[in-house]
Enzyme design. Structure first.
Site, PDB file in Angstrom:
ATOM      1  N   ASP A 121      -3.667  83.919 -28.598  1.00 40.60           N
ATOM      2  CA  ASP A 121      -3.395  85.308 -28.977  1.00 40.60           C
ATOM      3  C   ASP A 121      -2.775  85.962 -27.755  1.00 40.60           C
ATOM      4  O   ASP A 121      -2.814  85.418 -26.649  1.00 40.60           O
ATOM      5  CB  ASP A 121      -4.694  86.013 -29.384  1.00 40.60           C
ATOM      6  CG  ASP A 121      -4.452  87.478 -29.743  1.00 40.60           C
ATOM      7  OD1 ASP A 121      -3.406  87.776 -30.354  1.00 40.60           O
ATOM      8  OD2 ASP A 121      -5.287  88.331 -29.401  1.00 40.60           O
ATOM      9  N   SER A 122      -2.249  87.158 -27.963  1.00 41.21           N
ATOM     10  CA  SER A 122      -1.703  87.894 -26.828  1.00 41.21           C
ATOM     11  C   SER A 122      -2.813  88.448 -25.936  1.00 41.21           C
ATOM     12  O   SER A 122      -2.547  88.882 -24.823  1.00 41.21           O
ATOM     13  CB  SER A 122      -0.831  89.039 -27.340  1.00 41.21           C
ATOM     14  OG  SER A 122      -1.558  89.811 -28.266  1.00 41.21           O
ATOM     15  N   HIS A 132      -6.811  92.878 -33.314  1.00 44.12           N
ATOM     16  CA  HIS A 132      -7.751  93.867 -32.778  1.00 44.12           C
ATOM     17  C   HIS A 132      -8.462  94.681 -33.855  1.00 44.12           C
ATOM     18  O   HIS A 132      -9.508  95.257 -33.598  1.00 44.12           O
ATOM     19  CB  HIS A 132      -7.007  94.849 -31.856  1.00 44.12           C
ATOM     20  CG  HIS A 132      -6.569  94.255 -30.559  1.00 44.12           C
ATOM     21  ND1 HIS A 132      -5.797  93.122 -30.476  1.00 44.12           N
ATOM     22  CD2 HIS A 132      -6.815  94.640 -29.286  1.00 44.12           C
ATOM     23  CE1 HIS A 132      -5.575  92.841 -29.205  1.00 44.12           C
ATOM     24  NE2 HIS A 132      -6.172  93.748 -28.459  1.00 44.12           N
ATOM     25  N   CYS A 152      -3.791  92.670 -37.701  1.00 42.12           N
ATOM     26  CA  CYS A 152      -3.689  92.615 -36.246  1.00 42.12           C
ATOM     27  C   CYS A 152      -5.037  92.140 -35.715  1.00 42.12           C
ATOM     28  O   CYS A 152      -6.081  92.547 -36.252  1.00 42.12           O
ATOM     29  CB  CYS A 152      -3.362  94.010 -35.707  1.00 42.12           C
ATOM     30  SG  CYS A 152      -3.417  94.119 -33.910  1.00 42.12           S
ATOM     31  N   GLU A 210      -8.698  97.939 -26.685  1.00 37.04           N
ATOM     32  CA  GLU A 210      -8.744  97.370 -25.320  1.00 37.04           C
ATOM     33  C   GLU A 210      -9.589  98.275 -24.409  1.00 37.04           C
ATOM     34  O   GLU A 210     -10.243  97.806 -23.482  1.00 37.04           O
ATOM     35  CB  GLU A 210      -7.333  97.248 -24.741  1.00 37.04           C
ATOM     36  CG  GLU A 210      -6.427  96.277 -25.490  1.00 37.04           C
ATOM     37  CD  GLU A 210      -6.605  94.834 -25.059  1.00 37.04           C
ATOM     38  OE1 GLU A 210      -6.832  94.604 -23.870  1.00 37.04           O
ATOM     39  OE2 GLU A 210      -6.521  93.950 -25.934  1.00 37.04           O
ATOM     40  N   CYS A 216      -2.620  85.406 -33.267  1.00 41.09           N
ATOM     41  CA  CYS A 216      -1.888  86.663 -33.117  1.00 41.09           C
ATOM     42  C   CYS A 216      -1.027  86.912 -34.363  1.00 41.09           C
ATOM     43  O   CYS A 216      -0.187  86.077 -34.721  1.00 41.09           O
ATOM     44  CB  CYS A 216      -1.006  86.564 -31.882  1.00 41.09           C
ATOM     45  SG  CYS A 216       0.011  88.015 -31.610  1.00 41.09           S
TER      46      CYS A 216
HETATM   47  N1  DGL Z   1      -2.404  90.167 -31.055  1.00 43.64           N
HETATM   48  C1  DGL Z   1      -1.523  91.181 -31.565  1.00 43.64           C
HETATM   49  C2  DGL Z   1      -1.445  91.053 -33.090  1.00 43.64           C
HETATM   50  O1  DGL Z   1      -2.330  90.516 -33.732  1.00 43.64           O
HETATM   51  C3  DGL Z   1      -1.983  92.569 -31.203  1.00 43.64           C
HETATM   52  C4  DGL Z   1      -1.856  92.900 -29.732  1.00 43.64           C
HETATM   53  C5  DGL Z   1      -0.427  92.891 -29.229  1.00 43.64           C
HETATM   54  O2  DGL Z   1       0.364  93.792 -29.574  1.00 43.64           O
HETATM   55  O3  DGL Z   1      -0.103  91.973 -28.496  1.00 43.64           O
HETATM   56  O4  DGL Z   1      -0.494  91.491 -33.671  1.00 43.64           O
END
Ligand code: DGL
Length: 261
Positions: A8-9, A181, A179, A147, A71
């Site tokens: 993931d990011s 998060h 997403c 975050e 992600c």
């Molecule tokens: N992991 C990203 C997503 O699920 C969210 C966070 C980001 O913008 O990197 O889209």
């Protein structure tokens, strides 16, 4: 150890790790959180595809037998352009499948700007359940609020009310948390959306699809296998370590800081 690779990011993908660890307790997991390059959600498809390529290479170098792209932004923008060497799952299709199964009329999709712009969920839903109406809305402030740890905060609630208002006014009966998060905002979003709106996220559905896919490919770890989870990040973050312990338990191994190029 032949693990499942997950990336993931940032921290949010750990919700997918938790679902995988629960559904597949005999599998080891190698997780990469690309914290140095977060957010992906405001970046172009070309950039996200390049990052995704790098992350896949990193995981493959660690010998993973399968990959889960936790992600949503990378699943939506990059995965369709790539042909990974091992079985690979994104989160868009499983999330769309779950929404199609529970929705009766109108699906609302919330995600990052890039995910919403890609229309990936709407396209998947149009294939799976063409009778459903789909409305989407980008909610870019949710990622920094999560975050920051403001999962259940009056400020976040006010932001959520503003983001969701047009979707609720349009009569959505299902809301896809598109997403990584957003599942962390589930209680708050449930409150704002109200009864009568089902919240859907991909974590459980992707874990189920991975379990079936590994079994079908003869790649599932035998029962009783020694399990080892590794958590890599591309930038240090104490918040990430706390979060990992909260989701995966106190026995979680320390974060390992790596460079991914
Ligand atoms: N992991 C990203 C997503 O699920 C969210 C966070 C980001 O913008 O990197 O889209």
């Amino acid at each position: 150890m032949t693990a499942i690779g997950v990336f993931d990011s940032g921290v949010g993908g750990l919700t997918v790790v938790a679902a995988l660890a629960q559904r597949l307790p005999d599998e080891s997991i190698v997780y990469l959180g690309d914290t140095a390059r977060l957010p992906y959600g405001s970046k172009s498809a070309a950039t996200v595809t390049q990052y995704t390529r790098n992350n896949l290479r990193f995981l493959l170098q660690r010998g993973v037998k399968a990959v889960v792209v936790a992600c949503n932004t990378a699943s939506a923008l990059a995965l369709p352009n790539l042909e990974p060497e091992v079985p690979t799952w994104g989160v868009v299709e499983p999330g769309a499948r779950r929404a199609a199964a529970v929705c009766s009329r109108h699906v609302g999709v919330i995600g990052t700007e890039s995910t919403v712009r890609s229309d990936a969920y709407a396209l998947a839903l149009a294939r799976l359940a063409p009778h459903l109406r789909v409305s989407s809305r980008a909610c870019p402030l949710f990622v920094p609020l999560v975050e920051e740890g403001w999962h259940d905060d009056p400020v976040t609630e006010q932001v959520a009310r503003r983001y969701l208002a047009p979707l609720l006014a349009a009569g959505v009966d299902t809301l896809v948390l598109g997403c990584t998060h957003y599942p962390l905002l589930r209680p708050l979003l449930a409150r704002v959306a109200g009864q009568g709106v089902d919240l859907v996220d991909s974590a459980d559905s992707v874990a189920e699809e991975v379990a079936r896919g590994l079994a079908a490919a003869g790649l599932a770890a035998p029962p009783g296998s020694a399990v080892e989870h590794h958590l890599y990040v591309t930038d240090a973050s104490s918040g990430f370590a706390d979060f990992a312990q909260r989701i995966l338990g106190p026995a979680t191994r320390p974060l390992e800081w790596v460079e991914v190029t």
